[in-house]
Design a protein around this motif. Structure first.
Motif, PDB file in Angstrom:
ATOM      1  N   VAL A  29     -25.945  25.996  64.895  1.00  0.00           N
ATOM      2  CA  VAL A  29     -24.896  25.216  64.234  1.00  0.00           C
ATOM      3  C   VAL A  29     -23.848  24.785  65.258  1.00  0.00           C
ATOM      4  O   VAL A  29     -23.356  23.646  65.238  1.00  0.00           O
ATOM      5  N   PHE A  30     -23.522  25.687  66.168  1.00  0.00           N
ATOM      6  CA  PHE A  30     -22.566  25.344  67.230  1.00  0.00           C
ATOM      7  C   PHE A  30     -23.086  24.168  68.045  1.00  0.00           C
ATOM      8  O   PHE A  30     -22.346  23.236  68.378  1.00  0.00           O
ATOM      9  N   SER A  31     -24.383  24.184  68.346  1.00  0.00           N
ATOM     10  CA  SER A  31     -24.985  23.068  69.081  1.00  0.00           C
ATOM     11  C   SER A  31     -24.901  21.781  68.272  1.00  0.00           C
ATOM     12  O   SER A  31     -24.585  20.710  68.812  1.00  0.00           O
ATOM     13  N   GLN A  32     -25.160  21.869  66.965  1.00  0.00           N
ATOM     14  CA  GLN A  32     -25.057  20.697  66.096  1.00  0.00           C
ATOM     15  C   GLN A  32     -23.632  20.132  66.105  1.00  0.00           C
ATOM     16  O   GLN A  32     -23.442  18.908  66.111  1.00  0.00           O
ATOM     17  N   MET A  33     -22.644  21.029  66.119  1.00  0.00           N
ATOM     18  CA  MET A  33     -21.263  20.564  66.140  1.00  0.00           C
ATOM     19  C   MET A  33     -20.984  19.724  67.379  1.00  0.00           C
ATOM     20  O   MET A  33     -20.396  18.646  67.304  1.00  0.00           O
ATOM     21  N   THR A  34     -21.426  20.217  68.548  1.00  0.00           N
ATOM     22  CA  THR A  34     -21.138  19.486  69.786  1.00  0.00           C
ATOM     23  C   THR A  34     -21.808  18.116  69.782  1.00  0.00           C
ATOM     24  O   THR A  34     -21.252  17.139  70.301  1.00  0.00           O
ATOM     25  N   LYS A  35     -23.004  18.031  69.170  1.00  0.00           N
ATOM     26  CA  LYS A  35     -23.741  16.766  69.171  1.00  0.00           C
ATOM     27  C   LYS A  35     -23.291  15.814  68.074  1.00  0.00           C
ATOM     28  O   LYS A  35     -23.687  14.654  68.060  1.00  0.00           O
ATOM     29  N   PHE A  83     -26.585  24.702  75.122  1.00  0.00           N
ATOM     30  CA  PHE A  83     -25.824  23.496  75.428  1.00  0.00           C
ATOM     31  C   PHE A  83     -26.748  22.521  76.133  1.00  0.00           C
ATOM     32  O   PHE A  83     -27.383  22.871  77.131  1.00  0.00           O
ATOM     33  N   ASP A  84     -26.833  21.301  75.639  1.00  0.00           N
ATOM     34  CA  ASP A  84     -27.563  20.246  76.334  1.00  0.00           C
ATOM     35  C   ASP A  84     -26.573  19.599  77.302  1.00  0.00           C
ATOM     36  O   ASP A  84     -26.002  18.543  77.029  1.00  0.00           O
ATOM     37  N   ILE A  85     -26.373  20.261  78.442  1.00  0.00           N
ATOM     38  CA  ILE A  85     -25.321  19.796  79.344  1.00  0.00           C
ATOM     39  C   ILE A  85     -25.646  18.439  79.955  1.00  0.00           C
ATOM     40  O   ILE A  85     -24.756  17.687  80.337  1.00  0.00           O
ATOM     41  N   GLY A  86     -26.941  18.108  80.045  1.00  0.00           N
ATOM     42  CA  GLY A  86     -27.300  16.796  80.573  1.00  0.00           C
ATOM     43  C   GLY A  86     -26.764  15.669  79.718  1.00  0.00           C
ATOM     44  O   GLY A  86     -26.287  14.647  80.237  1.00  0.00           O
ATOM     45  N   THR A  87     -26.823  15.849  78.403  1.00  0.00           N
ATOM     46  CA  THR A  87     -26.307  14.834  77.490  1.00  0.00           C
ATOM     47  C   THR A  87     -24.805  14.955  77.310  1.00  0.00           C
ATOM     48  O   THR A  87     -24.079  13.949  77.315  1.00  0.00           O
ATOM     49  N   LEU A  88     -24.316  16.195  77.173  1.00  0.00           N
ATOM     50  CA  LEU A  88     -22.903  16.394  76.860  1.00  0.00           C
ATOM     51  C   LEU A  88     -21.982  16.016  78.016  1.00  0.00           C
ATOM     52  O   LEU A  88     -20.833  15.661  77.796  1.00  0.00           O
ATOM     53  N   LEU A  89     -22.483  16.091  79.250  1.00  0.00           N
ATOM     54  CA  LEU A  89     -21.629  15.789  80.397  1.00  0.00           C
ATOM     55  C   LEU A  89     -20.996  14.412  80.291  1.00  0.00           C
ATOM     56  O   LEU A  89     -19.822  14.218  80.588  1.00  0.00           O
ATOM     57  N   THR A  90     -21.775  13.437  79.836  1.00  0.00           N
ATOM     58  CA  THR A  90     -21.272  12.062  79.785  1.00  0.00           C
ATOM     59  C   THR A  90     -20.494  11.760  78.505  1.00  0.00           C
ATOM     60  O   THR A  90     -19.997  10.647  78.327  1.00  0.00           O
ATOM     61  N   GLY A 143     -14.553  13.339  71.769  1.00  0.00           N
ATOM     62  CA  GLY A 143     -14.142  14.091  70.595  1.00  0.00           C
ATOM     63  C   GLY A 143     -13.758  15.513  70.947  1.00  0.00           C
ATOM     64  O   GLY A 143     -13.951  15.986  72.073  1.00  0.00           O
ATOM     65  N   HIS A 144     -13.228  16.211  69.958  1.00  0.00           N
ATOM     66  CA  HIS A 144     -12.743  17.579  70.165  1.00  0.00           C
ATOM     67  C   HIS A 144     -13.340  18.485  69.095  1.00  0.00           C
ATOM     68  O   HIS A 144     -13.176  18.238  67.902  1.00  0.00           O
ATOM     69  N   GLY A 145     -14.052  19.517  69.528  1.00  0.00           N
ATOM     70  CA  GLY A 145     -14.631  20.488  68.612  1.00  0.00           C
ATOM     71  C   GLY A 145     -14.045  21.864  68.831  1.00  0.00           C
ATOM     72  O   GLY A 145     -13.669  22.227  69.952  1.00  0.00           O
TER      73      GLY A 145
END
Length: 367
Positions: free
Chosen positions: A268-274, A296-303, A280-282
């Motif tokens: 669920v935490f991963s779903q929140m970030t995505k 964490f999908d850091i490759g996607t979240l980094l950008t 945005g701010h979570g």
């Protein structure tokens, strides 16, 4: 010593045992409070079950409200007869306390989960045998308790004490995460994962802040329907649809600008970030067992430029924030009373069970 009655946690996943105990005298910086009511919080259950290693046997409870019965020699801001709502303990002198962030007190864990006062003394005993106490600085599952004046919040004489205890933790956590940390602007979008007391409190706070897209995500349809009745603009059953895609569709492909995870469940935490929009701010407020890791999908979240905050107790200053929530409630802007169900103190184990199985959103014990 004073004879009192308290519910004692003795072993993980075991019913609390209501016993007659002895309460010692308040220290110079403490007040004795006759409890009127206490909420039951998820944290009480996970400490009972030893997710966090508070020594057992212990008197738990940390959403107390009551009336001051005695005042320590050094207490100047409270008097006998004052109505108070109890809040988490903090030292008051560390860098975080003095900068307005007492929930990140450097001694927070020891003061709230250590099972004793800072000097090692315990305020409860059972025929001479000490019982771990001072849980969250209060141990509110007792007919009388001692608390440091610092974590007792005075409220108006007409304040409904049988309702207000949860403002000291669960309600403060959800509402504070939104109002003190996320701070959504009017007209913005907020998605909240979890429709328990914390999530619904966050939802009410988001509505009060002027957010116009308020999305609630859960797997229990009846809770989602209730959230819609309370003012959610959209609900998503994540058992039936992909919540990430649903949030993006609701927000026109953008994602939500603000998000709150109240579950502490790694997927669920991963779903929140995505689910967040660019930049945005979570916020995560859901408790998990120590050592729990989330993907964490850091490759996607980094950008994405998103911010993720870990928040406890709504990052609130209780003596400032609790009166604000009461004021919002009185004006009809924060109807948290719709979340609660009352139980007699003797029904404490039933109240725990009803909370855990979802029958009751926020149980409150009456003494």
């Amino acid at each position: 010593m004073m004879k009192i009655q308290a519910a004692v946690a003795t072993a993980p996943a075991t019913d609390l045992d209501i016993r007659d105990l002895e309460l010692d005298s308040p220290r110079a910086d403490e007040v004795t409070v006759r409890m009127v009511a206490s909420g039951i919080c998820h944290t009480d259950a996970i400490v009972r079950d030893q997710w966090y290693p508070t020594p057992l046997p212990a008197v738990l409870g940390h959403e107390g409200a009551g009336i001051v019965e005695a005042v320590g020699a050094d207490v100047t801001d409270l008097k006998v007869g004052d109505k108070v709502v109890l809040a988490p303990a903090s030292c008051g002198v560390c860098e975080h306390c003095i900068s307005g962030h007492p929930q990140y007190c450097v001694e927070f864990y020891d003061l709230n989960f250590g099972g004793s006062r800072k000097d090692g003394s315990k305020m409860f005993s059972d025929n001479g045998a000490e019982i771990s106490s001072n849980f969250f600085g209060q141990s509110s599952f007792a007919s009388m308790t001692n608390v440091r004046a610092r974590n007792a919040v005075k409220v108006d004489e007409d304040a409904p004490l049988d309702l207000l205890g949860p403002l000291g933790c669960g309600i403060m956590t959800g509402a504070g995460a939104v109002l003190n940390v996320l701070k959504p602007s009017p007209g913005e979008s907020v998605v909240i994962f979890g429709t328990g007391a914390v999530g619904l409190s966050g939802m009410l706070a988001a509505i009060a802040s002027g957010a116009t897209t308020v999305i609630m995500v859960d797997i229990v349809q009846s809770r989602l329907d209730f959230a819609k009745e309370l003012g959610a603009t959209h609900v998503v059953n994540s058992k039936e649809v992909d919540p990430i895609e649903a949030v993006r569709e609701i927000t026109g492909g953008r994602g939500a600008m603000y998000a709150l995870d109240t579950t502490g469940v790694p997927p669920v935490f991963s779903q929140m970030t995505k689910s967040l929009a660019l930049r945005g701010h979570g916020v995560l407020v859901g408790a998990a067992k120590l050592g729990t890791e989330a993907p964490f999908d850091i490759g996607t979240l980094l950008t994405s430029g998103i911010t993720v905050s870990m928040v406890i107790e709504g990052d609130a200053v209780p003596r400032e924030f609790i009166p604000k929530l009461i004021s919002l409630y009185k004006r009809g802007l924060f109807p948290f009373d719709k979340l609660v169900k009352h139980y007699d103190f003797s029904e404490i184990n039933q109240a725990f069970a009803d909370s855990e199985n979802g029958t009751t959103i926020k149980p409150i014990l009456r003494y």
